[in-house]
Write an enzyme that holds these catalytic residues in place. Structure first.
Site, PDB file in Angstrom:
ATOM      1  N   CYS A  54       0.865  -1.178   0.000  1.00 36.51           N
ATOM      2  CA  CYS A  54       0.000   0.000   0.000  1.00 36.51           C
ATOM      3  C   CYS A  54       0.901   1.227   0.000  1.00 36.51           C
ATOM      4  O   CYS A  54       1.819   1.329   0.834  1.00 36.51           O
ATOM      5  CB  CYS A  54      -0.896  -0.005   1.240  1.00 36.51           C
ATOM      6  SG  CYS A  54      -1.844   1.528   1.443  1.00 36.51           S
ATOM      7  N   ASP A  61      -0.205  -5.950   0.312  1.00 37.61           N
ATOM      8  CA  ASP A  61      -1.464  -6.314  -0.337  1.00 37.61           C
ATOM      9  C   ASP A  61      -1.199  -7.575  -1.144  1.00 37.61           C
ATOM     10  O   ASP A  61      -0.233  -7.636  -1.911  1.00 37.61           O
ATOM     11  CB  ASP A  61      -1.940  -5.200  -1.272  1.00 37.61           C
ATOM     12  CG  ASP A  61      -2.404  -3.973  -0.512  1.00 37.61           C
ATOM     13  OD1 ASP A  61      -3.142  -4.139   0.474  1.00 37.61           O
ATOM     14  OD2 ASP A  61      -2.030  -2.864  -0.908  1.00 37.61           O
TER      15      ASP A  61
END
Length: 164
Positions: A54, A61
């Protein structure tokens, strides 16, 4: 074993000591000649262990990245694609950006007739994001295919979400 002239320039295939890049590295991508240029067919890659960061929080992620394309003259070599996808591991970008960057890089690399990239990201904070982007060569039936698949995206033609 002599190297096939159609595959000249492949540096990674068959190499045992490969350097992994953990920040975005499109230069690692390699291609080879499509031996079936007169035929339309699909090539599909599934990467169920994709990771990026992120850009705001730095948290990882995780996603499955699906890449499907109809090749023309050049095709992406799978080992280089794997190393390219790994290069996102420490790269900070939003989900939507990751999918569009992958699409643009592969279009620039191969100039395929048609390509689509779908990122099915695992939920974080109670929500998942699944960006999808496609491209069809302008002025051809693949441009029409891109428009058709875009309009019907996520209705019934793609795989079910099975990574969560």
């Amino acid at each position: 074993m002599p190297r096939d002239k159609k595959n000249e320039g492949l540096r990674l295939l068959g190499k045992k000591q490969v350097q992994y890049h953990y920040d975005y590295c499109p230069e690692i991508l390699e291609t080879f000649e499509n031996r079936h240029k007169g035929r339309d067919y699909w090539v599909k890659f599934n990467c169920p262990e994709f990771t990026a960061l992120c850009p705001i929080t730095g948290q990882p992620d995780y996603a499955t990245i699906y890449i499907s394309y109809v090749p023309d003259v050049r095709m992406v070599e799978s080992k280089s694609l794997k190393l390219y996808l790994v290069s996102f591991r420490s790269h900070g970008d939003f989900h939507e950006d990751v999918v569009n960057v992958i699409l643009k890089d592969l279009v620039r690399l191969m100039d395929p007739k048609y390509i689509e990239v779908w990122g099915k990201f695992l939920p974080r904070g109670g929500i998942s994001i699944d960006p999808w982007a496609n491209y069809g060569r302008q002025g051809t039936k693949y441009e029409e295919l891109a428009a058709h698949r875009f309009m019907e995206h996520d209705l019934y033609f793609m795989d079910k979400v099975d990574n969560r």
